[in-house]
Write a protein that holds these residues in place. Sequence first.
Motif, PDB file in Angstrom:
ATOM      1  N   VAL A  13       4.555  -2.212   3.242  1.00  0.00           N
ATOM      2  CA  VAL A  13       4.542  -0.766   3.122  1.00  0.00           C
ATOM      3  C   VAL A  13       5.606  -0.374   2.126  1.00  0.00           C
ATOM      4  CG1 VAL A  13       4.828   1.398   4.341  1.00  0.00           C
ATOM      5  CG2 VAL A  13       3.793  -0.550   5.493  1.00  0.00           C
ATOM      6  N   TYR A  73       0.816  -1.209   0.000  1.00  0.00           N
ATOM      7  CA  TYR A  73       0.000   0.000   0.000  1.00  0.00           C
ATOM      8  C   TYR A  73       0.845   1.251   0.000  1.00  0.00           C
ATOM      9  CZ  TYR A  73       0.135  -0.339   5.188  1.00  0.00           C
ATOM     10  OH  TYR A  73       0.485  -0.449   6.487  1.00  0.00           O
ATOM     11  N   GLN A 123       0.361 -14.124   4.236  1.00  0.00           N
ATOM     12  CA  GLN A 123      -0.250 -13.199   5.190  1.00  0.00           C
ATOM     13  C   GLN A 123       0.525 -11.890   5.313  1.00  0.00           C
ATOM     14  OE1 GLN A 123      -0.120 -15.868   8.481  1.00  0.00           O
ATOM     15  NE2 GLN A 123      -2.303 -16.348   8.326  1.00  0.00           N
ATOM     16  N   GLU A 181      11.958 -11.441   9.741  1.00  0.00           N
ATOM     17  CA  GLU A 181      11.256 -11.300  11.006  1.00  0.00           C
ATOM     18  C   GLU A 181       9.781 -11.650  10.804  1.00  0.00           C
ATOM     19  OE1 GLU A 181       9.997 -10.141  14.803  1.00  0.00           O
ATOM     20  OE2 GLU A 181       9.151  -9.364  12.936  1.00  0.00           O
ATOM     21  N   ALA A 182       9.244 -11.272   9.670  1.00  0.00           N
ATOM     22  CA  ALA A 182       7.848 -11.581   9.365  1.00  0.00           C
ATOM     23  C   ALA A 182       7.643 -13.092   9.339  1.00  0.00           C
ATOM     24  CB  ALA A 182       7.463 -10.970   8.015  1.00  0.00           C
ATOM     25  N   PRO A 202       2.623   3.344   9.440  1.00  0.00           N
ATOM     26  CA  PRO A 202       2.076   2.230   8.651  1.00  0.00           C
ATOM     27  C   PRO A 202       0.841   1.596   9.269  1.00  0.00           C
ATOM     28  CG  PRO A 202       4.280   1.724   9.484  1.00  0.00           C
ATOM     29  CD  PRO A 202       4.020   3.131   9.809  1.00  0.00           C
ATOM     30  N   SER A 218      15.509   0.253   5.559  1.00  0.00           N
ATOM     31  CA  SER A 218      16.596  -0.334   6.336  1.00  0.00           C
ATOM     32  C   SER A 218      17.675  -0.896   5.427  1.00  0.00           C
ATOM     33  CB  SER A 218      16.054  -1.447   7.216  1.00  0.00           C
ATOM     34  OG  SER A 218      15.089  -0.926   8.088  1.00  0.00           O
ATOM     35  N   SER A 255       1.268  -8.001   4.117  1.00  0.00           N
ATOM     36  CA  SER A 255       1.108  -6.770   3.356  1.00  0.00           C
ATOM     37  C   SER A 255       2.435  -6.047   3.447  1.00  0.00           C
ATOM     38  CB  SER A 255       0.007  -5.900   3.953  1.00  0.00           C
ATOM     39  OG  SER A 255      -1.220  -6.576   3.899  1.00  0.00           O
ATOM     40  N   GLU A 302      -2.199 -10.882  10.141  1.00  0.00           N
ATOM     41  CA  GLU A 302      -1.664 -10.225   8.954  1.00  0.00           C
ATOM     42  C   GLU A 302      -0.338  -9.586   9.337  1.00  0.00           C
ATOM     43  OE1 GLU A 302      -2.871 -10.322   5.987  1.00  0.00           O
ATOM     44  OE2 GLU A 302      -1.582  -8.880   4.974  1.00  0.00           O
ATOM     45  N   VAL A 303       0.685  -9.928   8.582  1.00  0.00           N
ATOM     46  CA  VAL A 303       1.991  -9.326   8.852  1.00  0.00           C
ATOM     47  C   VAL A 303       2.219  -8.224   7.836  1.00  0.00           C
ATOM     48  CG1 VAL A 303       4.458  -9.716   8.936  1.00  0.00           C
ATOM     49  CG2 VAL A 303       2.897 -11.454   9.802  1.00  0.00           C
ATOM     50  N   VAL A 304       2.555  -7.052   8.318  1.00  0.00           N
ATOM     51  CA  VAL A 304       2.870  -5.940   7.431  1.00  0.00           C
ATOM     52  C   VAL A 304       4.368  -5.712   7.512  1.00  0.00           C
ATOM     53  CG1 VAL A 304       2.508  -3.489   6.978  1.00  0.00           C
ATOM     54  CG2 VAL A 304       0.622  -4.896   7.813  1.00  0.00           C
ATOM     55  N   VAL A 305       5.018  -5.801   6.387  1.00  0.00           N
ATOM     56  CA  VAL A 305       6.453  -5.548   6.371  1.00  0.00           C
ATOM     57  C   VAL A 305       6.673  -4.073   6.121  1.00  0.00           C
ATOM     58  CG1 VAL A 305       8.620  -6.013   5.213  1.00  0.00           C
ATOM     59  CG2 VAL A 305       6.984  -7.851   5.590  1.00  0.00           C
ATOM     60  N   CYS A 306       7.322  -3.435   7.061  1.00  0.00           N
ATOM     61  CA  CYS A 306       7.582  -2.013   6.906  1.00  0.00           C
ATOM     62  C   CYS A 306       9.062  -1.770   7.156  1.00  0.00           C
ATOM     63  CB  CYS A 306       6.765  -1.207   7.883  1.00  0.00           C
ATOM     64  SG  CYS A 306       7.203   0.537   7.796  1.00  0.00           S
ATOM     65  N   PRO A 307       9.810  -1.510   6.106  1.00  0.00           N
ATOM     66  CA  PRO A 307      11.260  -1.359   6.279  1.00  0.00           C
ATOM     67  C   PRO A 307      11.662   0.034   6.748  1.00  0.00           C
ATOM     68  CG  PRO A 307      10.703  -1.278   3.974  1.00  0.00           C
ATOM     69  CD  PRO A 307       9.410  -1.384   4.708  1.00  0.00           C
ATOM     70  N   TYR A 308      10.736   0.793   7.309  1.00  0.00           N
ATOM     71  CA  TYR A 308      11.091   2.166   7.690  1.00  0.00           C
ATOM     72  C   TYR A 308      11.216   2.340   9.194  1.00  0.00           C
ATOM     73  CZ  TYR A 308      10.155   3.177   2.866  1.00  0.00           C
ATOM     74  OH  TYR A 308      10.190   3.186   1.502  1.00  0.00           O
ATOM     75  N   ARG A 309      11.246   1.255   9.947  1.00  0.00           N
ATOM     76  CA  ARG A 309      11.508   1.314  11.387  1.00  0.00           C
ATOM     77  C   ARG A 309      10.530   2.198  12.135  1.00  0.00           C
ATOM     78  NH1 ARG A 309      14.967   2.080   8.103  1.00  0.00           N
ATOM     79  NH2 ARG A 309      14.756   4.314   8.276  1.00  0.00           N
ATOM     80  N   PRO A 364       9.989  -5.409  10.590  1.00  0.00           N
ATOM     81  CA  PRO A 364      10.955  -4.613   9.831  1.00  0.00           C
ATOM     82  C   PRO A 364      11.523  -5.333   8.615  1.00  0.00           C
ATOM     83  CG  PRO A 364      11.916  -5.377  11.891  1.00  0.00           C
ATOM     84  CD  PRO A 364      10.487  -5.790  11.920  1.00  0.00           C
ATOM     85  N   THR A 365      11.557  -6.658   8.665  1.00  0.00           N
ATOM     86  CA  THR A 365      12.152  -7.390   7.536  1.00  0.00           C
ATOM     87  C   THR A 365      11.300  -8.598   7.196  1.00  0.00           C
ATOM     88  OG1 THR A 365      13.421  -8.783   9.034  1.00  0.00           O
ATOM     89  CG2 THR A 365      14.522  -6.814   8.218  1.00  0.00           C
ATOM     90  N   ASP A 366      11.559  -9.160   6.038  1.00  0.00           N
ATOM     91  CA  ASP A 366      10.848 -10.367   5.625  1.00  0.00           C
ATOM     92  C   ASP A 366      11.173 -11.530   6.553  1.00  0.00           C
ATOM     93  OD1 ASP A 366       9.488  -9.287   3.460  1.00  0.00           O
ATOM     94  OD2 ASP A 366      11.251  -9.475   2.162  1.00  0.00           O
TER      95      ASP A 366
END
Lengths: 740, 740
Positions: A89, A57, A85, B649-650, B679, A115, A87, B667-674, B645-647
């Motif tokens: 960012v 997204y 599972q 860890e997800a 998000p 990162s 999503s 639902e896991v949201v991967v957000c690499p922006y710490r 933060p990472t795939d």
Amino acid sequence: MTQESAAHPPGPSDPLPDLTAEQLDTLHRIGRRWSRVTRPPQEWRDALPVDPNVGDYPARHQIRLPRYERFVTVSELGGKARADQVSKVTALTSTSTGRVGSRVRRVLLGPALKSTALVRERMRKLVALPVLSSDALSSVAYGPEALLTILVLAGAAGLALSLPIALTIMVMMLAVGLSYRQTIRAYPNGGGSYIVTSDNLGRVPGLVAAGGLMVDYVLTVAVSIAAGVAAVTSAIPSLGGATVPLGLGAIALLLAGNLRGVRQAGILFAAPTYLFVLSVAGVIIAGLVEAARQGFPPPSQPQVDATTGVTLFLIMRAFTSGATAMTGIEAISNAVPAFKPVEWRNARTSLTWMVATLLALFGGIMALVLLTGTLPRPNETVLSQLARNSFGSGLMYVVVQASTAAILLLAANTAYNDFPRVLSLLARDHHAPRPFMRMGDRLAYSNGILLLTIAAALIFVAFDGRTTTLIPLYAVGVFLAFTLSQSGMVVHWWRSRGRHWRKSLAFNALGACMCAVVFVTAAIAKFTAGAWVALVAVALFVLLTLRIRAHYDEVGRALRLRPQSATLPGNTVPTPLCPPKEPPPEPRPAAGTEDTWEEEEAEETPEEIHHLSVVAVETLDLANIRALAYAASLRQPVLAVHLSPTDEEAERMTRYWRHWGNHLPLEVVVCPYRTIIAPLVDYVEALHEQRPDLTITVILPELATSRRWHRLLHDRMAFRLRHSLRERPKIVVTTVPFHV
Amino acid sequence: MTQESAAHPPGPSDPLPDLTAEQLDTLHRIGRRWSRVTRPPQEWRDALPVDPNVGDYPARHQIRLPRYERFVTVSELGGKARADQVSKVTALTSTSTGRVGSRVRRVLLGPALKSTALVRERMRKLVALPVLSSDALSSVAYGPEALLTILVLAGAAGLALSLPIALTIMVMMLAVGLSYRQTIRAYPNGGGSYIVTSDNLGRVPGLVAAGGLMVDYVLTVAVSIAAGVAAVTSAIPSLGGATVPLGLGAIALLLAGNLRGVRQAGILFAAPTYLFVLSVAGVIIAGLVEAARQGFPPPSQPQVDATTGVTLFLIMRAFTSGATAMTGIEAISNAVPAFKPVEWRNARTSLTWMVATLLALFGGIMALVLLTGTLPRPNETVLSQLARNSFGSGLMYVVVQASTAAILLLAANTAYNDFPRVLSLLARDHHAPRPFMRMGDRLAYSNGILLLTIAAALIFVAFDGRTTTLIPLYAVGVFLAFTLSQSGMVVHWWRSRGRHWRKSLAFNALGACMCAVVFVTAAIAKFTAGAWVALVAVALFVLLTLRIRAHYDEVGRALRLRPQSATLPGNTVPTPLCPPKEPPPEPRPAAGTEDTWEEEEAEETPEEIHHLSVVAVETLDLANIRALAYAASLRQPVLAVHLSPTDEEAERMTRYWRHWGNHLPLEVVVCPYRTIIAPLVDYVEALHEQRPDLTITVILPELATSRRWHRLLHDRMAFRLRHSLRERPKIVVTTVPFHV
């Protein structure tokens, strides 16, 4: 703690620690108890009214990105296969609360970085040397001067001592340099004082070393900026009155640069150091040639009045002041992994070069001072006087001063790299607040950078930005850390007994002794002059970090999955997840004391939670009716409570309630004290005492106003109630917003 | 607004306004829709796991009460029959958050008072007169001096004008006094300027009058304290340097006294006024007798250098400075209900006495000044000089100075009574923040008292506590309010045409003209000297109060039960209150814009609320598992969200989740922006866009730490998330506390 993990500061993607086997087992057993009461997983998922996978997204509130964005684009991720599972960012969005702030931030700091953008740069020796030695080399700009400033107090007799003291300092530089060569070999992943000391001597010495380092990083910024400003005002005396604003400007520059995530990157950082070394070397050589041409005349006897005799105390002060020139010598050993392979060998070579350069510059400057009879002056630095003496006031002089200011700015920047890094290591070890472990959206340890800036700016302003008043505080912390670190290395060699261990142990022992001498001397000689500030700061630092660790340990124990917690309420009969028809369990005796909270709150499965929703109703308007509807729709027992100032008002509320249809039980509390929070808290507590096993959800309507100042116009009931109830066990506060 | 309701400031037990017939009707119709979906009332009540009637509860955290408590005891309430659904608070408790603060408060301010303790005291004329006239009479302590201070600038020629100017002021006093006699008759419940003006001239003029009053109450405190301190320092010159601390001490005394709820109560407040009147009368008589004995010699020509000529501008300034002696003349008309019956008649008589006394004192002082040739001096007040002249420096002199200081303190206290009262009237009319309407636990308008204290202390310090610099700001606001109030009375008589209306109208018209003249003169003559500050403050006040009113009106409209809102979603099929099995309604098109929020949020019955709980899971520890259990036990669709933060860890989180049993959709949201907040907010918004009809409850675990500083050690996730989500519609944030 392995050396491997110890050396690296926490990365941006470091996960929380893995669960232990015992914890996994506990988790599994808790899960088994859930399965007796919950539906099958797929059924739960099918019952969801939404598709939880919103895909990649791209942030509706995304800020328009600047042209030269540096991070991976969305399309690059598109082709990658993803787990079910997950999503993802794809760009950092701003939260609405900080929309303007966020825009300003992006302009100043650049777009958010992923990162993966954190690449650890590998440097060639010729680049690494200047980058890592700016702190050490720049200290020749103030070290010799600090030495002379003390000796001049004893007049000509004092100044006569400058040669032996300078030679002693140079011997120590050599010894400490040799000592750190050993550290590099033993800690190829980087051996900062905190790591080495806590590895070998234990936790508290490690914290003492860290405290010494932290205090000195703050002082490095303050002293370097002060000396850099002095270099500028020596060249342009009309700026003499603006010392503090100039210094604060430089600190602000460092703050912005480091928040933006400037690294010690290549040529840009190497150039000023080389320029400084070359120009100071030029000053020395030109001065020596001139002196040789004149046949080394005895210096014109300096006209100084002795204000004190030559005492041991004076010599100690002069020695420790001059020893500030040694600060920064440890930088290379901290940053071994930044070198190209073979890292430790390259780092050692660089350290040797650096120490050699430092010795040459320090010795050269001292020699020139003695030959020319230069004395410290309040408005012009010694280095500036020497440069004028060698080159006159022309272009070359300006180059010397400019490169001095530049290298001092770089030295301060070194502290900006190291302070947040050490703080993040402390945070990783639970000795510092967790936010210091977090990298900001520019991959910099923003919180640590901010803390350093505030501390350095305060110190700088408090001491009027004058190098001479800051020097007494300086170096105490550094030599404390050096001493502990070298002693740690002695223990290391004694334990490991690897190749050449005897030689290494001897070098480190020598280094430790030398540093210990400087530390003790400095602590005694400069105690009243300011060293006590640094010592007290270190002591407070150690106490604070220990208390922080104790708190985190307590929290960790409370949160950890424990075997006993899974078996504790195992004797209750599992109830299926459908509307409760069975009689509620007998109320347990009232607990109330804090000791029983943990047990009370051990609700690990849905079956253990028995609900009561309490809706605080002020009046019957749309916001309150929505809160009631929200509560009722949760299909749990609901009780509405109304606080009334008088019996008449209570009666009226009851009438309205009946008019509405009396759909929910209403309890009116008459409170003639015109306050809401305290009686409501007490009422909820009274309910809790009746049935300590219930989880009470207090539901409040809350007006969500669009403008910030509008909030002042409303009772912040929810906020205050949440605050008052937060110490009570098993009470959940929910606010149902109503947007105006 | 009826006169009856308008006059009284909001009482502590005033209920919210009654519902209108239309609103009652709407309420009933909403209720009918509830009855289609909810259980019968008695069944709900029986389903409650607790007995909601906790009875008279005596507060576990109750502070031990001091010995001389003044409020009704618990036992007294015991015998009274109570309605069924009513619990009762019998003593005010402290909330845990303020336990220490609360104890300090009780010691300083005394125990909490019930609303019924608020008895409106009725005063005899002989008591009411001194209590209500302290403000007016005390102004003779600075009025004549302010007049002379200006005239002396023009030397002897200027001073020659003091007699005609003083006579003009006395004529005006008489006229304004007569004018207020009319107000008393027309507003027997108390006719303050705000009430009278807004009643007769409309809202904005009323706010202008209120603004003038508010500004002048602040200045009354500052000027009275300044003059009182001057009376003290005149007698004890060694205190001359401590003006500001002395004044701040006096303000603190007033603050504490008024927070404690000191009323204008009887003898204690009457004595200083009588003493002041008698002692000043003594000064005048003794001085006149002495002068008569000497055969009224012409005053020794004062030795002053004229720094300016006698200009019209100077005369205007002198006149308006002297007119400050008229301030406070309206006090009696504000407080008519405080008199014994027949109130208005007693009030009128008192007003006559007060004006007569004021005229006598003012005239006497001016006469004595002229006879003795007294001039203002920087370190001694005129009144002090006159007293020394009449009595020497003995006991009598001390009595004069002490009573002057005392009456000035009382005058400042008058402002402490009136400022919060006017502010509470404004708050009742939605022109000021609602907290100003609330009486504290000592039945005082604490918030208004605090605001006045802060404003007065700031002004006092900013002007160094000197009467002469404060005077130019003063009186502008008062005469603005007087003018509007008297003009309002003219309109009142013209409209009502009751008995003697012509005479009353004529008196009020005269008063209005007089006050208008003073106001215009003051605004022009003292504009640059400080009056502009007061005028700007009044203008800002009016703008602010209008904006506050606009906001409250908007909120009121949004919250009010509206006929259309009840019929709007009437076409949806009612669903019974049991687990939802029917397919969820089709998602409506995404709304997103703010305009549609109101409609979206019109959820007035449980059937209209469709739930989705989103649990933000950071890791699988006890706190998070409790949050999951809480969510699952609500028996609504639950979705767990994990930000990673990472795939890798997800993937690990997913593994743990399966190990636990995969009991809830994750639902896991991967957000690499710490970062977590942004998000998560975006994810929740993405869900909201899929199904705008859902109410999304975001559930978070929250660590409840026992010590305040511990909170710094944890991310305040819940706080920040709540803040970020508060602008989003239909999103509820719930925190499940976990106590460490």
